[in-house]
Design a protein around this motif. Structure first.
Motif, mmCIF file in Angstrom:
data_model
loop_
_atom_site.group_PDB
_atom_site.id
_atom_site.type_symbol
_atom_site.label_atom_id
_atom_site.label_comp_id
_atom_site.label_asym_id
_atom_site.label_seq_id
_atom_site.Cartn_x
_atom_site.Cartn_y
_atom_site.Cartn_z
ATOM 1 N N ASP A 20 -22.091 -5.241 -16.367
ATOM 2 C CA ASP A 20 -21.046 -5.596 -15.464
ATOM 3 C C ASP A 20 -20.388 -4.329 -15.167
ATOM 4 O O ASP A 20 -20.666 -3.343 -15.084
ATOM 5 C CB ASP A 20 -19.804 -5.775 -16.337
ATOM 6 N N HIS A 21 -19.948 -4.050 -13.265
ATOM 7 C CA HIS A 21 -20.216 -3.116 -12.896
ATOM 8 C C HIS A 21 -18.578 -2.903 -13.198
ATOM 9 O O HIS A 21 -17.984 -4.131 -12.403
ATOM 10 C CB HIS A 21 -20.623 -3.442 -11.001
ATOM 11 N N VAL A 22 -17.993 -2.060 -12.870
ATOM 12 C CA VAL A 22 -16.529 -1.513 -13.080
ATOM 13 C C VAL A 22 -16.179 -0.417 -12.301
ATOM 14 O O VAL A 22 -17.060 0.665 -12.122
ATOM 15 C CB VAL A 22 -16.676 -1.264 -14.513
ATOM 16 N N VAL A 23 -15.859 -0.892 -11.284
ATOM 17 C CA VAL A 23 -15.358 0.307 -10.290
ATOM 18 C C VAL A 23 -13.634 1.012 -10.159
ATOM 19 O O VAL A 23 -12.760 -0.197 -11.015
ATOM 20 C CB VAL A 23 -15.253 0.204 -8.857
ATOM 21 N N GLU A 24 -12.877 2.072 -9.577
ATOM 22 C CA GLU A 24 -11.400 1.656 -9.702
ATOM 23 C C GLU A 24 -11.568 2.155 -8.388
ATOM 24 O O GLU A 24 -11.265 2.407 -7.170
ATOM 25 C CB GLU A 24 -11.376 4.459 -9.672
ATOM 26 N N ILE A 25 -9.449 1.153 -7.457
ATOM 27 C CA ILE A 25 -9.160 1.278 -6.785
ATOM 28 C C ILE A 25 -8.707 1.883 -6.579
ATOM 29 O O ILE A 25 -7.313 2.266 -7.257
ATOM 30 C CB ILE A 25 -8.033 -0.241 -7.099
ATOM 31 N N VAL A 26 -9.036 2.419 -5.220
ATOM 32 C CA VAL A 26 -8.351 3.774 -4.824
ATOM 33 C C VAL A 26 -7.652 3.449 -3.892
ATOM 34 O O VAL A 26 -6.220 4.574 -3.340
ATOM 35 C CB VAL A 26 -9.497 5.467 -4.281
ATOM 36 N N GLU A 27 -7.518 2.589 -2.923
ATOM 37 C CA GLU A 27 -6.258 1.503 -1.940
ATOM 38 C C GLU A 27 -6.871 0.302 -1.565
ATOM 39 O O GLU A 27 -7.506 0.285 -2.063
ATOM 40 C CB GLU A 27 -7.542 2.662 -0.990
ATOM 41 N N VAL A 28 -4.911 -0.003 -1.613
ATOM 42 C CA VAL A 28 -5.100 -1.859 -1.461
ATOM 43 C C VAL A 28 -4.618 -1.869 0.069
ATOM 44 O O VAL A 28 -4.184 -1.356 0.677
ATOM 45 C CB VAL A 28 -4.457 -2.608 -2.246
ATOM 46 N N LEU A 29 -5.954 -1.814 0.703
ATOM 47 C CA LEU A 29 -5.689 -2.820 2.079
ATOM 48 C C LEU A 29 -5.457 -3.981 2.795
ATOM 49 O O LEU A 29 -5.094 -3.875 3.879
ATOM 50 C CB LEU A 29 -6.797 -2.109 3.038
ATOM 51 N N GLY A 30 -5.475 -4.588 1.994
ATOM 52 C CA GLY A 30 -4.272 -5.932 2.262
ATOM 53 C C GLY A 30 -3.506 -6.235 1.769
ATOM 54 O O GLY A 30 -2.360 -4.725 1.215
ATOM 55 N N PRO A 31 -2.326 -6.924 2.173
ATOM 56 C CA PRO A 31 -1.199 -7.160 2.150
ATOM 57 C C PRO A 31 -0.911 -7.831 0.616
ATOM 58 O O PRO A 31 -1.341 -8.683 0.161
ATOM 59 C CB PRO A 31 -0.887 -7.924 2.842
ATOM 60 N N ASN A 32 0.484 -7.122 -0.230
ATOM 61 C CA ASN A 32 0.906 -7.078 -0.529
ATOM 62 C C ASN A 32 -0.384 -7.050 -2.397
ATOM 63 O O ASN A 32 -0.180 -8.195 -3.028
ATOM 64 C CB ASN A 32 1.313 -8.710 -1.508
#
Length: 66
Positions: A20-32
């Protein structure tokens, strides 16, 4: 798919033996909380992802997050 900054995105391996490839979400660019997301890998590389059906959001915060 709904995520917040600091959540982890887990992209499951597509073949037997692929990790599995695991990354951290640093910014949400989509709505909601929806994609796309700016993500950061362990090596510091950042990219923008719109995850497919092989990905899940892990709402436990990435290490180092409060």
């Amino acid at each position: 798919m709904h995520a917040s900054k600091g959540d982890r995105l887990v992209v499951h391996g597509r073949t037997v033996g692929q990790e599995d490839h695991v990354v951290e979400i640093v910014e949400v660019l989509g709505p909601n909380g929806n994609p796309p997301y700016r993500v950061r890998a362990d090596n510091g590389h950042e990219t923008i992802m719109s995850p497919g059906p092989d990905a899940v959001v892990d709402h436990r915060k990435a290490s180092g997050q409060g």
